[in-house]
Design an enzyme around this catalytic site. Structure first.
Site, PDB file in Angstrom:
ATOM      1  N   HIS A  78       0.816  -1.220   0.000  1.00  0.00           N
ATOM      2  CA  HIS A  78       0.000   0.000   0.000  1.00  0.00           C
ATOM      3  C   HIS A  78       0.848   1.268   0.000  1.00  0.00           C
ATOM      4  CE1 HIS A  78       0.246  -0.133   4.571  1.00  0.00           C
ATOM      5  NE2 HIS A  78       0.377   1.163   4.366  1.00  0.00           N
ATOM      6  N   ASP A 126      -0.141  -7.706   1.447  1.00  0.00           N
ATOM      7  CA  ASP A 126       0.329  -6.318   1.518  1.00  0.00           C
ATOM      8  C   ASP A 126       1.856  -6.329   1.604  1.00  0.00           C
ATOM      9  OD1 ASP A 126       0.478  -3.591   1.728  1.00  0.00           O
ATOM     10  OD2 ASP A 126      -0.367  -3.476   3.760  1.00  0.00           O
ATOM     11  N   GLY A 218       1.982   5.697   8.982  1.00  0.00           N
ATOM     12  CA  GLY A 218       3.244   5.990   8.328  1.00  0.00           C
ATOM     13  C   GLY A 218       4.384   5.113   8.747  1.00  0.00           C
TER      14      GLY A 218
END
Length: 275
Positions: A78, A126, A218
């Site tokens: 992502h 992911d 983040g």
């Protein structure tokens, strides 16, 4: 629900000035370890990578990552699925202060797992590999991390740590230095209970942490660092997602892509035997 989950750990360009190479570096508020502490000594996680996006003449910090070979970086899908021109910053501890150990290298190839679905990050897969345009120079501050054996599952309660740059609470403030947070592994049988993540979490994930310490927005793409039985530190997980209600939410531990579930894919893409 999945949109909410995925949005928590997605990248966010914005409030910090871009890195200008080589005179200054860094940018953007993509995340901090909640209730973390500075990595000590500063370069004791030499595989830690800051992933940068080139935009408007600057380089912006968007995610974490792990150097796994002089030519390859492991991160979350992502972080890179939207495309762009990416760079990696190696050998850095304090993002606001250039260091003699810095290496800034352009990414030439981005390999996102073919089954990753950005509309359903909890589906799994992911994971992404970044091929560097030039090999990293291995130094005391820049070293590849070790990968776990294929299929290896850590026992419930194993103490690991997440590392990253980002918010130290849900809404900041931020820390410029690399932080680590102690996160005990929560096994699939426990984490998949309805009072935790239920069917949202898959067997190719690993959950770690409880209220007290967690990854945050983040820290995405960065490593879950765990010790193997022989004491070797391994990159066991990749920060994937957390609760949409906050980074440090009860019964919603951070969810990581379990690296050991993708060793075959990593070796196929890189052509390297990591066993």
């Amino acid at each position: 629900m999945i949109r909410l989950l995925s949005s928590l750990l997605l990248v966010a360009l914005g409030s910090h000035p871009p890195i200008h190479i080589p005179s200054s570096h860094l940018s953007n508020p993509s995340s901090r370890v909640i209730n973390g502490e500075p990595v000590d000594p500063p370069h004791s996680k030499p595989w830690q990578v800051a992933l940068l996006l080139e935009q408007s003449g600057g380089l912006y910090f968007i995610c974490g990552g792990s150097l796994i070979h002089a030519d390859w970086v492991l991160t979350a899908a992502h972080c890179v699925v939207d495309g762009g021109s990416y760079w990696v910053l190696l050998g850095r501890y304090n993002l606001s202060e250039p260091e003699s150990s810095d290496q800034v290298i352009r990414v030439c190839e981005v390999h996102v797992h073919s089954q990753y679905d950005d509309n359903n990050v909890a589906k799994g897969y992911d994971i992404a590999l970044l091929k560097l345009c030039s090999s990293a120079k291995l130094t005391p501050e820049v070293q590849p991390g070790h990968l776990p054996p294929a299929g290896y599952v850590l026992p419930h309660g194993t103490e690991c740590c997440v590392t990253g740059w980002g918010y130290i609470s849900d809404n900041g403030p931020i820390s410029d230095v690399l932080l680590k947070g102690l996160l005990p592994v929560i096994d699939y049988a426990y984490c998949s209970q309805w009072s935790y993540w239920g069917s949202t979490v898959k067997e190719t994930h690993v959950c770690a942490g409880e209220a007290g310490s967690s990854a945050c927005s983040g820290d995405s793409g960065g490593p879950l660092n765990c010790k193997a039985e022989d004491g070797t530190c391994i990159v066991y997980g990749i920060v994937s997602f957390g609760s949409g209600y906050g980074c440090n939410y009860p019964r919603k531990p951070t969810v990581f892509t379990r690296v050991s579930a993708y060793i075959d894919w990593i070796e196929k893409i890189t052509g390297i035997d990591f066993s």
